[in-house]
Scaffold this motif. Structure first.
Motif, short mmCIF file in Angstrom:
data_model
loop_
_atom_site.label_atom_id
_atom_site.label_comp_id
_atom_site.label_asym_id
_atom_site.label_seq_id
_atom_site.Cartn_x
_atom_site.Cartn_y
_atom_site.Cartn_z
N CYS A 124 0.83 -1.21 0.00
CA CYS A 124 0.00 0.00 0.00
C CYS A 124 0.86 1.25 0.00
CB CYS A 124 -0.94 -0.02 1.20
SG CYS A 124 -1.86 1.52 1.48
N ASP A 125 1.85 1.30 0.87
CA ASP A 125 2.72 2.48 0.97
C ASP A 125 3.46 2.73 -0.34
OD1 ASP A 125 1.87 2.84 3.55
OD2 ASP A 125 3.68 2.03 4.48
N LYS A 126 3.94 1.65 -0.98
CA LYS A 126 4.66 1.81 -2.24
C LYS A 126 3.75 2.36 -3.33
CE LYS A 126 8.28 -1.69 -1.53
NZ LYS A 126 9.41 -0.76 -1.73
N VAL A 127 2.52 1.89 -3.36
CA VAL A 127 1.56 2.40 -4.34
C VAL A 127 1.26 3.88 -4.08
CG1 VAL A 127 -0.84 2.26 -5.12
CG2 VAL A 127 0.50 0.17 -4.86
N MET A 128 1.09 4.23 -2.82
CA MET A 128 0.76 5.62 -2.50
C MET A 128 1.91 6.56 -2.85
SD MET A 128 -2.33 5.47 -1.65
CE MET A 128 -2.48 7.22 -1.31
N VAL A 129 3.14 6.11 -2.65
CA VAL A 129 4.30 6.92 -3.05
C VAL A 129 4.30 7.10 -4.56
CG1 VAL A 129 6.81 6.98 -3.21
CG2 VAL A 129 5.72 6.36 -1.05
N GLY A 130 4.05 6.01 -5.29
CA GLY A 130 4.00 6.09 -6.74
C GLY A 130 2.88 6.98 -7.24
N LEU A 131 1.72 6.91 -6.57
CA LEU A 131 0.59 7.74 -6.96
C LEU A 131 0.88 9.21 -6.71
CD1 LEU A 131 -2.35 7.73 -8.00
CD2 LEU A 131 -3.09 7.59 -5.62
N ARG A 132 1.49 9.50 -5.57
CA ARG A 132 1.85 10.89 -5.26
C ARG A 132 2.85 11.42 -6.30
NH1 ARG A 132 1.10 13.93 -0.89
NH2 ARG A 132 0.32 12.12 0.27
N ASP A 133 3.84 10.62 -6.65
CA ASP A 133 4.81 11.04 -7.67
C ASP A 133 4.13 11.31 -9.01
OD1 ASP A 133 6.83 10.82 -5.81
OD2 ASP A 133 7.54 8.86 -6.50
N GLU A 134 3.17 10.46 -9.34
CA GLU A 134 2.44 10.64 -10.60
C GLU A 134 1.65 11.95 -10.60
OE1 GLU A 134 1.01 9.42 -14.46
OE2 GLU A 134 2.72 8.82 -13.20
N PHE A 135 1.04 12.26 -9.48
CA PHE A 135 0.27 13.50 -9.38
C PHE A 135 1.18 14.73 -9.43
CE2 PHE A 135 -4.21 12.62 -7.63
CZ PHE A 135 -4.34 11.51 -8.46
N ILE A 136 2.36 14.60 -8.83
CA ILE A 136 3.32 15.70 -8.90
C ILE A 136 3.78 15.91 -10.34
CG2 ILE A 136 5.66 16.41 -8.24
CD1 ILE A 136 5.17 15.03 -5.54
N LYS A 137 4.04 14.80 -11.03
CA LYS A 137 4.50 14.89 -12.43
C LYS A 137 3.45 15.55 -13.32
CE LYS A 137 4.72 11.07 -14.78
NZ LYS A 137 5.17 9.72 -15.22
N LYS A 138 2.17 15.30 -13.03
CA LYS A 138 1.10 15.90 -13.83
C LYS A 138 0.76 17.32 -13.39
CE LYS A 138 -1.27 11.54 -14.96
NZ LYS A 138 -1.07 11.65 -16.42
N GLY A 139 1.41 17.79 -12.30
CA GLY A 139 1.13 19.13 -11.82
C GLY A 139 -0.15 19.25 -11.03
N ILE A 140 -0.67 18.11 -10.56
CA ILE A 140 -1.92 18.13 -9.80
C ILE A 140 -1.67 18.56 -8.36
CG2 ILE A 140 -3.86 16.71 -8.99
CD1 ILE A 140 -3.42 14.95 -11.48
N ILE A 141 -0.55 18.11 -7.80
CA ILE A 141 -0.18 18.54 -6.45
C ILE A 141 1.26 19.04 -6.49
CG2 ILE A 141 -1.77 16.95 -5.29
CD1 ILE A 141 0.56 15.06 -4.80
#
Length: 269
Positions: A250-267
């Motif tokens: 779960c933690d690894k997925v959440m880190v990956g999801l956060r990185d994806e959102f940062i890359k898209k400029g969402i957060i």
């Protein structure tokens, strides 16, 4: 043509990961409720008391009956623990996938009646779903481990823990079930010597010298193998490690999801 109307969508990361946290809490509590002091309990006469007393066992319950019932109960309970982890992790995966689908719409213009694809939530194989998420987030999938846990869960749930060949087996010849996961190992170093901690707390007297010691925690592959027609037996320390394994996933997925959102400029980073 009217101007597009902005739409805001809230994606709660804590709520997503909280689904897995809930599963782990339920498993740890139910396991303790179910097995604590089980060897000291005899189950009485196995009758179910209601307005009437329903009895489904012989009048005399032998020690052999009781021991067999306890063994079957342990397998049943562990099977339900694995089912709980699997089921809640799938709910977590569905939330992650929905967040990924929504992220694809960031700063895009869509029709008012635009609908997200609901096919992912209909998939039942947790390993296949994990692989899809891992590909999207460029993270490790641990598909082999998840597949083995699904096989063990199915065996415990549908065949009382007795390994069926080839249905429950995952070796090349389909005659052995090997359950795989990641566990934690702790090593301690002082004075040039390193020991692996087998139990907690760690006895530092086994290390040379005095003063501070360096503790290192790392993941290690674990496995249990069961031949066809052998009963699956998963001890308490493995159940605890499996709970932690799902938490790590779960933690690894959440880190990956956060990185994806940062890359898209969402957060923001």
């Amino acid at each position: 043509m009217p101007d597009p109307v902005p739409a805001n969508v809230t994606i709660n990361f804590s709520e997503m990961s909280g689904v897995v946290d809930l599963a782990i809490r339920r498993v740890s509590a139910f396991y303790r409720f179910g097995l604590d002091e089980l060897d000291l309990r005899d189950g009485g006469d196995f009758q179910i008391a209601s307005k009437m007393v329903y009895s489904f066992w012989p009048q005399q319950i032998t020690d052999e009956h009781r021991e067999e019932a306890k063994r079957e109960y342990k397998a049943w309970l562990v099977g339900n623990c694995l089912r709980e982890l699997d089921q809640f992790y799938k709910l977590f995966q569905d939330k992650v996938w929905r967040a990924l689908e929504l992220s694809q719409l960031h700063e895009e213009t869509v029709k008012v009646n635009h609908a997200l694809d609901g096919s992912f939530a209909k998939k039942t194989n947790v390993a296949a779903k994990q692989e899809m998420i891992a590909q999207k987030l460029s993270i490790e999938s641990f598909v082999e481990e998840l597949n083995s846990l699904s096989l063990a869960r199915n065996c415990l749930t549908h065949n009382a823990g007795l390994v069926r060949a080839p249905n429950d087996c995952n070796d090349e010849n389909r005659t052995v079930l090997t359950v795989k996961w990641l566990g934690f190992d702790v090593s301690v170093t002082r004075g040039g010597a390193t020991i692996k901690a087998e139990t907690m707390p760690i006895d530092l007297r086994a290390l040379p010298g005095e003063g501070e010691a360096e503790f290192v925690i790392h993941y290690s592959p674990r496995q249990l193998s069961f031949d066809a027609q052998q009963k699956i037996s998963i001890p308490k320390d493995v159940v605890a490690e499996l709970c932690m394994f799902y938490k790590v996933l779960c933690d690894k997925v959440m880190v990956g999801l956060r990185d994806e959102f940062i890359k898209k400029g969402i957060i923001r980073p």
